[in-house]
Design an enzyme around this catalytic site. Structure first.
Site, PDB file in Angstrom:
ATOM      1  N   HIS A  99       0.821  -1.216   0.000  1.00 43.99           N
ATOM      2  CA  HIS A  99       0.000   0.000   0.000  1.00 43.99           C
ATOM      3  C   HIS A  99       0.857   1.270   0.000  1.00 43.99           C
ATOM      4  O   HIS A  99       0.679   2.166  -0.801  1.00 43.99           O
ATOM      5  CB  HIS A  99      -0.897   0.017   1.242  1.00 43.99           C
ATOM      6  CG  HIS A  99      -1.888  -1.107   1.270  1.00 43.99           C
ATOM      7  ND1 HIS A  99      -2.933  -1.196   0.390  1.00 43.99           N
ATOM      8  CD2 HIS A  99      -1.974  -2.207   2.061  1.00 43.99           C
ATOM      9  CE1 HIS A  99      -3.633  -2.292   0.652  1.00 43.99           C
ATOM     10  NE2 HIS A  99      -3.071  -2.917   1.655  1.00 43.99           N
TER      11      HIS A  99
HETATM   12  O1  RIB Z   1      -4.264  -0.098   5.308  1.00 41.02           O
HETATM   13  C1  RIB Z   1      -2.913  -0.096   4.903  1.00 41.02           C
HETATM   14  C2  RIB Z   1      -2.121   0.870   5.711  1.00 41.02           C
HETATM   15  O2  RIB Z   1      -2.175   0.512   7.078  1.00 41.02           O
HETATM   16  C3  RIB Z   1      -0.634   0.870   5.345  1.00 41.02           C
HETATM   17  O3  RIB Z   1      -0.126   2.147   5.563  1.00 41.02           O
HETATM   18  C4  RIB Z   1      -0.045  -0.102   6.323  1.00 41.02           C
HETATM   19  O4  RIB Z   1       1.320   0.180   6.602  1.00 41.02           O
HETATM   20  C5  RIB Z   1      -0.873   0.178   7.537  1.00 41.02           C
HETATM   21  O5  RIB Z   1      -0.322   1.309   8.193  1.00 41.02           O
END
Ligand code: RIB
Ligand code: CA
Length: 306
Positions: A239
């Protein structure tokens, strides 16, 4: 072309670490001026340790680290993502090392203010964890908004389900009040929602070719060999790397004007759900990759090269 200068606010965590490596690998295009940390994925004692190790061992230039929020604005108990990132945030097998580097003695929101206030140019904030540190900055120093070029945020689920509840993405669920305040702050806010990485999962086989024998390869192998994401069957969702890729190479993405709405009501099952109302006069933006395969290739080639 002048280097982009940014502040990275993060909660390292596996994909935060990968995003950081990508930024450091592109030091000809991007300069990380400050690292600010929250206790998003894991307790801040671990995420701060990981941030200091990253700065010490993998950043090709000096960068300071400041510790910030370990709980959301409303003071309630933090939620934890140790099931995905490991208790210490670097997977389930690595023994955490103690960095030599020390964190700044001021809190993250004050470090953000000082860096922005002293900067001769506007800075981008790449926020890939909960938005609590940024919300505290804007609450205490609303005038500093004019020094922020944009907030590029990994968060929310616009065109698909959440990853922590069917409605909520983790960063926004961790502190929905903070997310709402930052989205509505009037600062240029560019959202990188979770469905992007869900559509470009990187498989363990694709990752394994980067498990080289040097320190970086050993770290990656230890981090990802046993990592699992309940939302991805045969791989891992990077992500934060998607948001970092936008900062490095925005031409990989479309960027549409909209108004982003977030539900803030802990009594409702839809708490922290996000909606995007596309509108040419909107105050926010949402990005999507023009080609998922090209984004995945960019992430692999720019994260794991030594
Ligand atoms: O939902 C994904 C996010 O939440 C990313 O930033 C992961 O590192 C967690 O922080
Ligand atoms: Ca993160």
């Amino acid at each position: 072309m002048a280097k982009k200068k940014l502040i990275l606010d993060f909660d390292p965590g596996l994909d935060d670490i990968s995003a950081s490596l990508m930024l450091f690998n592109n030091c000809d295009k991007v300069s990380v001026e400050l690292l600010t940390v929250s206790g998003g994925n894991v307790d801040i004692k671990y995420s701060l340790n990981n941030a200091l190790l990253l700065a010490e061992k993998f950043c090709p230039y000096q960068v300071e680290v400041a510790a910030g929020a370990n709980s959301p604005l409303d003071g309630t108990e933090r939620i934890n993502a140790g099931d995905v990132h490991g208790e210490t945030g670097i997977g389930s097998t690595l023994k955490i090392k103690k960095p030599k580097k020390k964190a700044l003695t001021i809190a993250a929101d004050e470090a953000l203010f000082e860096k922005l206030n002293l900067s001769k140019q506007k800075l981008c904030i790449l926020a890939i964890g909960p938005l609590t540190n940024v919300a505290l900055l804007l609450r205490k120093h609303p005038e500093i908004r004019k020094k922020i070029g944009a907030i590029v945020c990994m968060g929310g689920a616009i065109d698909g389900e959440g990853n922590y509840t069917p409605y909520a993405e983790y960063n926004f669920l961790w502190d929905a009040d903070a997310a709402k305040e930052v989205i509505e702050s009037g600062v240029k806010f560019i959202l990188c929602p979770i469905e992007i990485a869900h559509r470009t999962p990187i498989t363990k086989r694709e990752l394994s070719r980067f498990y080289t024998s040097d320190e970086r390869g050993k770290l990656l192998k230890a981090m990802f060999e046993n990592a699992s994401d309940p939302n991805i069957r045969f791989g891992f969702a990077f992500h934060d790397s998607c948001a970092a890729a936008f900062v490095i190479k925005p031409s990989l993405f479309t960027c549409q004007k909209c108004n982003i709405e977030i539900v803030v009501n802990k009594k409702k099952k839809e708490h922290a759900q996000t909606f995007c109302h596309y509108n040419k006069k909107g105050k926010n933006y949402v990005i999507y990759p023009k080609n998922n395969g090209k984004l995945k290739k960019f992430i692999l080639e720019n994260t794991f090269k030594g």
